[in-house]
Scaffold this active site. Structure first.
Site, PDB file in Angstrom:
ATOM      1  N   TYR A 213       2.271  -0.303  -0.819  1.00 32.70           N
ATOM      2  CA  TYR A 213       1.417  -1.284  -1.497  1.00 32.70           C
ATOM      3  C   TYR A 213       0.955  -0.742  -2.848  1.00 32.70           C
ATOM      4  O   TYR A 213       1.048  -1.418  -3.881  1.00 32.70           O
ATOM      5  CB  TYR A 213       0.207  -1.628  -0.633  1.00 32.70           C
ATOM      6  CG  TYR A 213      -0.784  -2.514  -1.332  1.00 32.70           C
ATOM      7  CD1 TYR A 213      -0.590  -3.891  -1.398  1.00 32.70           C
ATOM      8  CD2 TYR A 213      -1.915  -1.980  -1.948  1.00 32.70           C
ATOM      9  CE1 TYR A 213      -1.497  -4.715  -2.062  1.00 32.70           C
ATOM     10  CE2 TYR A 213      -2.821  -2.794  -2.616  1.00 32.70           C
ATOM     11  CZ  TYR A 213      -2.606  -4.157  -2.663  1.00 32.70           C
ATOM     12  OH  TYR A 213      -3.509  -4.955  -3.329  1.00 32.70           O
ATOM     13  N   LYS A 217       1.817  -2.232  -6.700  1.00 36.07           N
ATOM     14  CA  LYS A 217       0.813  -2.651  -7.670  1.00 36.07           C
ATOM     15  C   LYS A 217       0.896  -1.824  -8.955  1.00 36.07           C
ATOM     16  O   LYS A 217       0.598  -2.326 -10.047  1.00 36.07           O
ATOM     17  CB  LYS A 217      -0.587  -2.559  -7.055  1.00 36.07           C
ATOM     18  CG  LYS A 217      -0.857  -3.630  -6.012  1.00 36.07           C
ATOM     19  CD  LYS A 217      -0.686  -5.022  -6.607  1.00 36.07           C
ATOM     20  CE  LYS A 217      -0.904  -6.134  -5.600  1.00 36.07           C
ATOM     21  NZ  LYS A 217      -0.739  -7.472  -6.202  1.00 36.07           N
TER      22      LYS A 217
END
Length: 339
Positions: A213, A217
């Site tokens: 994750y 990002k």
């Protein structure tokens, strides 16, 4: 010669050399002054208004496209953009949820048009050609790249299910790229547009136990800055919104929704401060305009070392993981006792 003795001699030497002492004092004052100036700039940024949404077609018949629009940030963005005078195009996976938010917008803003489009952004064979056919017919003034997926709870990379890893990259990275590419040509031809992508504080410092994750990002952050530079002078604004990421232990996430602590007040500050960097001082095309988040980013960017923050994130997510495991164990024990 010991290190302590050497340091003492250096201090004695500096004290005997007024010019050296002055030079060191000036360096120290300059260093401190740069920090004061940076913090002051952040405060000034938070106080000033951003680019008016009318520049992107608000109240002029333009459409705002919102991905992951059925809950959380996406839902709130859709409602606020409707309130600002945009027609709203809602894209997410579940038709019934899309219809629900569309009806809510229509009830609250009767003059606002809505369209819904069900698409599974986690599917590698999602029909973007069909989405393009629909979007090409609209005057798209704003794109909100909100659709996202994170972990259900922090875990080690080797324990993350393969499908979750694939979905995170497909949703957070590939879907963002593909949808943006559909609307950019039209925005350039109309010489106006806003591409606002929801980022995360997980991109500021790598987040152990959220590695995939966090990496996704970080990619989106770098891509947004590069794209913003490419589109400079076209009338199209590109902005990455940094939000403070929080893992929810109370509920499982919808695979296409991002969990964080933002609320409608945060989003009002975002839409009223387009082009304002806030806590992201000196970082082109990145914005942290909410007063509760901006100082946090400033502290992360300016105080302590990267190793300190990496270790802090690791301890934080290890603690969240331990609490999540204990919660599951308690629930399992209650279930066994009930039987």
């Amino acid at each position: 010669m010991s290190l302590t003795r050497l340091q003492s001699q250096v201090v004695e030497w500096a004290s005997d050399c007024p010019l050296t002492t002055l030079a060191l004092a000036l360096v120290g004052a300059g260093w401190l002054g740069s920090y004061v100036l940076s913090f002051t700039r952040m405060l000034v940024d938070l106080a000033r208004p951003g680019i008016s949404l009318s520049r992107f077609g608000a109240k002029k018949g333009a459409w705002a496209v919102v991905t992951g629009a059925t809950a959380g940030i996406g839902r709130d963005f859709a409602l606020q953009l409707a309130g600002a005078g945009f027609n709203v195009f809602l894209a997410s996976r579940t038709t019934s949820k899309l219809e629900e938010i569309a009806n809510e917008i229509t009830a609250k803003y009767p003059n606002v048009k809505t369209q819904i489009h069900a698409i599974d952004f986690s599917a590698h064979d999602a029909d973007y050609a069909q989405l393009k056919t629909v979007l090409d017919k609209l005057d798209v003034g704003v794109l909100i790249n909100n659709v996202g997926k994170s972990y259900d709870e922090p875990m080690y990379f080797q324990d993350l299910p393969d499908q979750d890893m694939i979905d995170i990259v497909e949703i957070n990275v590939n879907a963002t790229l593909k949808v943006t590419k559909l609307v950019v040509p039209g925005m350039i031809s109309r010489k106006r547009g806003l591409i606002l992508t929801v980022g995360s504080f997980a991109s500021l410092i790598p987040s152990p136990l959220l590695a995939v994750y966090s990496g996704s990002k970080a990619f989106v952050s770098t891509w947004s800055q590069a794209l913003g530079s490419e589109l400079k002078g076209t009338g199209v604004e590109v902005e990455l919104l940094n939000t403070y990421f929080v893992v929810s232990l109370e509920a499982q996430q919808d695979p296409q929704e991002l969990v964080d602590d933002s609320d409608p007040e945060d989003l009002r500050s975002v839409l009223s401060k387009i082009g304002v960097q806030g806590g992201a001082v000196g970082q082109p095309h990145i914005s942290t305009p909410y007063h509760g988040h901006a100082p946090v980013q400033w502290v992360v960017d300016h105080l302590f070392s990267r190793s300190f923050w990496l270790d802090y994130n690791r301890k934080l997510h290890l603690d969240i993981r331990r609490r999540a495991i204990r919660k599951r164990e308690r629930e399992a024990a209650k279930g066994a006792k009930a039987q």
